[in-house]
Write an enzyme that holds these catalytic residues in place. Sequence first.
Site, PDB file in Angstrom:
ATOM      1  N   ARG A  46      44.611  37.782  26.653  1.00  0.00           N
ATOM      2  CA  ARG A  46      45.192  38.203  27.937  1.00  0.00           C
ATOM      3  C   ARG A  46      45.955  39.518  27.735  1.00  0.00           C
ATOM      4  O   ARG A  46      45.926  40.413  28.559  1.00  0.00           O
ATOM      5  CB  ARG A  46      46.108  37.128  28.527  1.00  0.00           C
ATOM      6  CG  ARG A  46      46.908  37.636  29.726  1.00  0.00           C
ATOM      7  CD  ARG A  46      47.474  36.576  30.668  1.00  0.00           C
ATOM      8  NE  ARG A  46      47.948  35.393  29.999  1.00  0.00           N
ATOM      9  CZ  ARG A  46      49.044  35.320  29.231  1.00  0.00           C
ATOM     10  NH1 ARG A  46      49.807  36.372  29.040  1.00  0.00           N
ATOM     11  NH2 ARG A  46      49.383  34.187  28.648  1.00  0.00           N
ATOM     12  N   TYR A  98      42.092  48.873  53.438  1.00  0.00           N
ATOM     13  CA  TYR A  98      41.188  47.741  53.243  1.00  0.00           C
ATOM     14  C   TYR A  98      41.852  46.453  53.754  1.00  0.00           C
ATOM     15  O   TYR A  98      43.039  46.216  53.498  1.00  0.00           O
ATOM     16  CB  TYR A  98      40.887  47.641  51.739  1.00  0.00           C
ATOM     17  CG  TYR A  98      40.073  46.453  51.353  1.00  0.00           C
ATOM     18  CD1 TYR A  98      38.729  46.373  51.687  1.00  0.00           C
ATOM     19  CD2 TYR A  98      40.646  45.396  50.663  1.00  0.00           C
ATOM     20  CE1 TYR A  98      37.977  45.266  51.338  1.00  0.00           C
ATOM     21  CE2 TYR A  98      39.903  44.289  50.298  1.00  0.00           C
ATOM     22  CZ  TYR A  98      38.567  44.231  50.642  1.00  0.00           C
ATOM     23  OH  TYR A  98      37.835  43.141  50.288  1.00  0.00           O
ATOM     24  N   ASP A 170      43.762  54.512  46.754  1.00  0.00           N
ATOM     25  CA  ASP A 170      42.602  53.647  46.530  1.00  0.00           C
ATOM     26  C   ASP A 170      41.369  54.537  46.624  1.00  0.00           C
ATOM     27  O   ASP A 170      41.023  55.024  47.698  1.00  0.00           O
ATOM     28  CB  ASP A 170      42.590  52.531  47.588  1.00  0.00           C
ATOM     29  CG  ASP A 170      41.409  51.567  47.432  1.00  0.00           C
ATOM     30  OD1 ASP A 170      40.378  51.965  46.850  1.00  0.00           O
ATOM     31  OD2 ASP A 170      41.515  50.425  47.922  1.00  0.00           O
ATOM     32  N   LYS A 195      32.446  47.870  43.616  1.00  0.00           N
ATOM     33  CA  LYS A 195      31.640  48.714  44.498  1.00  0.00           C
ATOM     34  C   LYS A 195      30.841  49.735  43.670  1.00  0.00           C
ATOM     35  O   LYS A 195      30.063  49.344  42.848  1.00  0.00           O
ATOM     36  CB  LYS A 195      32.554  49.374  45.533  1.00  0.00           C
ATOM     37  CG  LYS A 195      33.574  48.398  46.171  1.00  0.00           C
ATOM     38  CD  LYS A 195      32.936  47.294  46.993  1.00  0.00           C
ATOM     39  CE  LYS A 195      33.905  46.163  47.358  1.00  0.00           C
ATOM     40  NZ  LYS A 195      35.124  46.575  48.033  1.00  0.00           N
TER      41      LYS A 195
END
Length: 378
Positions: A46, A98, A170, A195
């Site tokens: 992690r 978004y 973004d 994307k």
Amino acid sequence: MKFGTKLLHGGNSIEKETGAVTLPIYQSSTFHQFDIDNFGEYDYARSGNPTRNLLERDFAKLEGGNYAFAFSSGIAAICSVISIFSAGDHLVVASDVYGGTYRAITKLFNKFNIEFTFVDASNIKEIENVIKSNTKAIYLETPSNPLLKITDLNCVISIAKKNKIITIVDNTFMSPYLQRPLELGADIVVHSATKFIGGHSDVIAGFAVTKDKNIADEIYKIQNSFGAILSPQDCYLISRGLKTLKVRMEESQKNALTLANWLNNQDIVEEVYYPGLEDHRDKEIHDKQSFGPGAVLSFKFKTLEQTKYFLNNVENVVVAVSLGAVETIVSYPAKMSHAAIPKENREKMGVTDTLIRVSLGIEDIEDLIEGFKKGFRN
Ligand SMILES: *Cc1c(COP(=O)(O)O)cnc(C)c1O
């Protein structure tokens, strides 16, 4: 080194030991310590995994940053970045962010007393007017989703610097191939790597990138504390997708330009939104801060009946949530990306029930136009 070459030869991902040409997948959650007094570079995955770290290093360079963090989704990257702020801080946010970002801000972060003001970020005056003494950041997307409105990055960044606040962009719609906000002075770039970066509709992933060591330390602390890390397998898929980013973007963008001009000449279409069109209101600003108009456009039909007919009958595309893939994706913001925004606010933003968003893929454009014609009914 130019960008297309950098995608293939700019990174660290060739393993010295074996010469493997692709990103090695270290499917290990923990790492043996050879000396209990001096731990190795890795202890628990992690906190750090070699596959993830190699991808992060490569991606930081592509975006023009020094530090990148790979997350399990775009929204995990966004929420982790917002988590570097504290109760009492105020953030200025573009009103057409978004839908998932809007939901996180209004339904999650408001519980922790982080204050937000939504503004039309294409209107610089509006941003200036809401900056207060506790304002810590401006958060925006350009081009915006789904109406492809443009924010003047230089302008916002200079206002932010003047007020000693940071700018977060973004950059999902453009990808680092077409726009690099950090090079213009933005402080943090976030991505849904689901994307264009991944590009093949097969992985959910996100990035946060910065040049600044202090900001990077804060983001790392959240990444390690909250734990929304990208798995080694998914890191591999993102690395594989990245290699063809340039050729995919070029093909998709060419298709977008052709389709936008074609749509503009159809009687059934009321309006087309695409920064590649000569009549786009802010084309000049977009051209100044990016390397191309991108592969996403939106358009409006005149009636709801035409819209529904199109969605049920268009061919040679997929009708789905998402964007930025090799296949053309047609989506319906009112019921998909923007469904979380109350109807009244949504319509006020221009996201009407007749709006369609198209993310162009790499099909032959003739077939896309034929497929669109199948969806047109006057
Ligand atoms: C998809 C998307 C996100 C969210 O990313 P996920 O990978 O779906 O979590 C954030 N911003 C933009 C602009 C997006 O298109």
